[in-house]
Enzyme design. Structure first.
Site, PDB file in Angstrom:
ATOM      1  N   GLY A  95       0.760  -1.240   0.000  1.00 17.42           N
ATOM      2  CA  GLY A  95       0.000   0.000   0.000  1.00 17.42           C
ATOM      3  C   GLY A  95       0.789   1.288   0.000  1.00 17.42           C
ATOM      4  N   GLY A  96       2.045   1.293  -0.400  1.00 16.37           N
ATOM      5  CA  GLY A  96       2.792   2.537  -0.429  1.00 16.37           C
ATOM      6  C   GLY A  96       2.274   3.493  -1.492  1.00 16.37           C
TER       7      GLY A  96
ATOM      8  N   HIS B  54      11.217  -5.552   2.921  1.00 19.00           N
ATOM      9  CA  HIS B  54       9.765  -5.736   2.865  1.00 19.00           C
ATOM     10  C   HIS B  54       9.298  -6.291   1.526  1.00 19.00           C
ATOM     11  CE1 HIS B  54       5.879  -5.076   4.675  1.00 19.00           C
ATOM     12  NE2 HIS B  54       5.483  -4.192   3.773  1.00 19.00           N
ATOM     13  N   TRP B  55      10.140  -6.208   0.509  1.00 21.54           N
ATOM     14  CA  TRP B  55       9.792  -6.670  -0.837  1.00 21.54           C
ATOM     15  C   TRP B  55      10.492  -7.984  -1.144  1.00 21.54           C
ATOM     16  CZ3 TRP B  55      10.296  -1.572  -4.159  1.00 21.54           C
ATOM     17  CH2 TRP B  55       9.120  -0.828  -4.039  1.00 21.54           C
TER      18      TRP B  55
ATOM     19  N   ASN C 280       1.128  -8.977  -0.247  1.00 23.22           N
ATOM     20  CA  ASN C 280       2.278  -8.284   0.320  1.00 23.22           C
ATOM     21  C   ASN C 280       1.781  -7.102   1.158  1.00 23.22           C
ATOM     22  OD1 ASN C 280       4.660  -5.904  -0.833  1.00 23.22           O
ATOM     23  ND2 ASN C 280       5.037  -7.427   0.741  1.00 23.22           N
TER      24      ASN C 280
ATOM     25  N   ARG D   4       6.338   6.328  -9.284  1.00 21.91           N
ATOM     26  CA  ARG D   4       5.473   6.221  -8.123  1.00 21.91           C
ATOM     27  C   ARG D   4       4.977   7.597  -7.674  1.00 21.91           C
ATOM     28  NH1 ARG D   4       5.776   0.923  -5.281  1.00 21.91           N
ATOM     29  NH2 ARG D   4       4.690   2.016  -3.620  1.00 21.91           N
TER      30      ARG D   4
END
Length: 265
Positions: free
Chosen positions: A20-21, A245-246, A88, A167
């Site tokens: 959710g970034g 985190h990825w 994720n 992004r």
């Protein structure tokens, strides 16, 4: 609303739910993963509400509940009854809520640092990653977005100028900014926020679950897996060293082999 998605491959259906970034989407998070899994599965990579092509309609109620409801409606429209789920972070939370709401429609869960299910035992809360996410939400800038994205990885070379620009353009879209505010409010609203505490309900899950964590995760740290591992009835934990985190990107080949082995019927 109808969630946007990318579909590829054949076989048993697997839903991919991104994190959710700011500026996230199915393509941004799983663009490389989809072709790796498509030879083995019918892959459905979904833009969650408030992201990518799923902008427009307001987010109502608690986010995980809202997103799980929209996912069920999409599967109904596509005529898909039962799926495996890979989630994720935020997507992991949606996957868990979907399985809790529709236990017969979820087969197996592969959860990477899942939001809501992660409960920090030793690490500070909010974490570094969550603090940087909040800083961007309060005052969006490329620099703040870059600082947040770098908390997602162990290898900073993965955060390129091109990724930051892509992004950032997506994140500052007015509809995306509104959705970010609505989503954030759903995790603090006294009437709904407890629905986001998925670790409270996780004992009800009977699904075979694979928890995947990066040892150096600075968003949902590794100790956040301990409660989930304790309360889930049918869970195992895989930890990647030298990974944030990825996990699906930093340990690309290893993660894909792990996912294929776990989800192959």
């Amino acid at each position: 609303m109808t969630l946007a998605f990318r579909r590829d491959g054949a076989g048993s259906p697997v839903v991919l739910l991104h994190g959710g970034g700011p500026g996230a989407s199915a393509e941004s998070n799983f663009g490389r993963t989809i072709p790796a899994l498509a030879p083995h599965f019918d892959v459905l990579a979904v833009d969650q509400p408030g992201y990518g092509g799923s902008l427009g309609d307001p987010i109502t109620g608690q986010y995980f509940t809202h997103a799980a409801t929209e996912l069920a409606a999409l599967l109904d429209k596509l005529g898909i009854e039962r799926v495996d789920l890979i989630g994720n972070s935020l997507g992991g939370g949606t996957a868990v809520r979907f399985a809790l709401m529709h236990p017969g429609r979820a087969r197996r869960l592969l959860l990477m640092g899942p939001g809501g299910l992660s409960l920090n035992v030793f690490s500070a809360d909010p974490t570094e990653g969550v603090k940087r996410l909040g800083a961007f939400g309060r005052d969006p800038s490329r620099a703040r977005l870059a600082a947040f994205l770098r908390t997602l990885v162990f290898d900073p070379s993965l955060i390129t100028d091109e990724l930051i620009e892509e992004r950032f353009r997506a994140a500052v879209d007015p509809a995306a900014m509104r959705a970010m505010r609505e989503m954030g409010a759903s995790f603090s609203n006294p009437e709904t926020y407890e629905e986001g505490l998925l670790w409270r309900d996780a004992h009800r899950l009977r699904h075979e679950t694979l928890l995947v964590w990066g040892r150096e995760d600075r968003v949902n740290p590794l100790d956040g897996a301990l409660v989930a591992l304790k309360v889930l009835r049918n869970a195992r934990l895989h930890v990647f060293g030298g990974c944030g985190h990825w996990a699906h990107l930093e340990k690309f080949d290893e993660f894909n082999r792990l996912a294929i082995d776990f989800l192959t019927p």
